[in-house]
Write an enzyme that holds these catalytic residues in place. Sequence first.
Site, PDB file in Angstrom:
ATOM      1  CG  ASP A  29      -5.151 -11.908   2.555  1.00 27.09           C
ATOM      2  OD1 ASP A  29      -4.479 -11.381   3.449  1.00 27.09           O
ATOM      3  OD2 ASP A  29      -6.143 -11.394   2.033  1.00 27.09           O
ATOM      4  CG  ASP A  56      -6.369  -8.890   8.647  1.00 32.46           C
ATOM      5  OD1 ASP A  56      -6.567  -7.733   8.275  1.00 32.46           O
ATOM      6  OD2 ASP A  56      -6.048  -9.828   7.906  1.00 32.46           O
TER       7      ASP A  56
END
Lengths: 439, 101
Positions: A260, A358
């Site tokens: 990420d 998330d």
Amino acid sequence: MNSSDSEEDSYNERSALVQSESPTIPSYNQDHDMSLPEETDTKRRRPVSSGLDEPVPVLVERERVATPDGEEEELTLKYGAKHVIMLFIPVTLCMVVVVATIKSVSFYTEKSGQRLIYTPFEEDPNSVGQRLLNSFLNTIVMISVIVFMTIILVVLYKYRCYKFIQGWLILSSLMLLFWFSFMYLGEVFKTYNVAMDYPTLVMIIWNFGVVGMICIHWKGPLRLQQAYLIVISALMALIFIKYLPEWSAWVILGAISIYDLIAVLCPKGPLRMLVETAQERNEPIFPALIYSSAMVWMVGMADVSNPGSADERQRGGGGARAQEGVESEDDVAQGVSRRYSAEEDLEEDRGIKLGLGDFIFYSVLVGKAAATGGDWNTTLACFVAILIGLCLTLLLLAIFKKALPALPISITFGLVFYFSTDNLVRPFMDSLASHQYYI
Amino acid sequence: MNLERIPNEEKLQLCRRYYLGGFAFLPFLWLVNVMWFFKEAFLKPAYTEQPQLKSYVKKSAMGLLLWVAVLTTWITIFQHFRARWGEVGDYLSFTIPLGTA
């Protein structure tokens, strides 16, 4: 369970805090060519187009720029604090749902022999070295699948294959809303030993699924949409918790945060390219798989515009693959007439967006802590760690005002807290309790 | 999406679509319709589209009540008589509770 590709897509979302678009002015007609002006633009006043029933001409102002520096900083901070709370609530809710399910429904902690095709190496409990090796190999497979999918997505988006992306998205949300919720309901009923008949079940799943599709992909009340997004994140997280092998799950969590970080911050990272392309085209970046919270202030008779505009822009425009992102959006509310003082007329609606991936990975971490950690200390510690991480990430967003990954900080804290609590705090508390020594 | 921001004609159209959609065995959609448009239809000062909006909301509410009645009746009957129905009961059941008759 054989997972299909569409399941893969849903968790392809990387977390990225997308470049904060400087205050956008929502036009009443919600035309998409609302450009995203730079922060340094001067204050503009623009009458909202007629077509309103209200007799009062409503003015749209961008407040931030006009105010002196001190106030601007204050605004930034105010924005930060309120938005932190606005994100805490859904993240907490998602984690609560996951932990509650894990603790009560044993299905999600039973290890069946099945594995996802993305983690082909079996973890052999007998040999530590072998197990570690296999979990690393599983991680490599999983991450490469994710990278591959993300690159395909970026390519599709660049070449404007919006229909394809939209179809892909619809398919994955269909699967989540119908199939996974069907499984989930089945397990819950079995756990609580309730008799359920097919007709009622079909009605429930059908209603849940269809209204979910409508709310997420079309138009629906904001709260309901948020609730659905939280539910599907929780469902996805539960699937991960069930089907990822033990050690692989932890390694995958770590690897995904690193990925990420790279994907969002590096100039050639796929997510960054996606974000930049979308901003160039002035399109809403990630429809349908981004959680957007909305905040509305109202003064007098003003109609306050909302990051309902954010939602609308989300839904319209490109069918870009939803990716994780936290976008800070400044939608300026339509101010009241000039009679009010400067502070009062200028109101800002700011929504903030956080990608669903998330939610999913935070919940996976806390869920695994609940499943394998043994007691509530570990779970709570991970929960607090993730929230702290989220806080810090939002702070960074307020400072840097560009796309930031939301996973790394939280997951790092979460992992650190999990392993240290499990191995240090828990034996400590246990021996304190056994010796009846209270601190 | 925020209802404040859209013009009244669109609100009416949205309400109407939700109402029509509910006929596809979707009482939940009617429930959402009623809850979402309640304020618009009943608590706001009058505007041209409001009477129609009101009628849609009322009809959705009636449809919802009907469905609630039907489902409650069916569930009660099923839960009560399931064991007695023997094979048919099992055939209709998605989950069968363990340990009870």
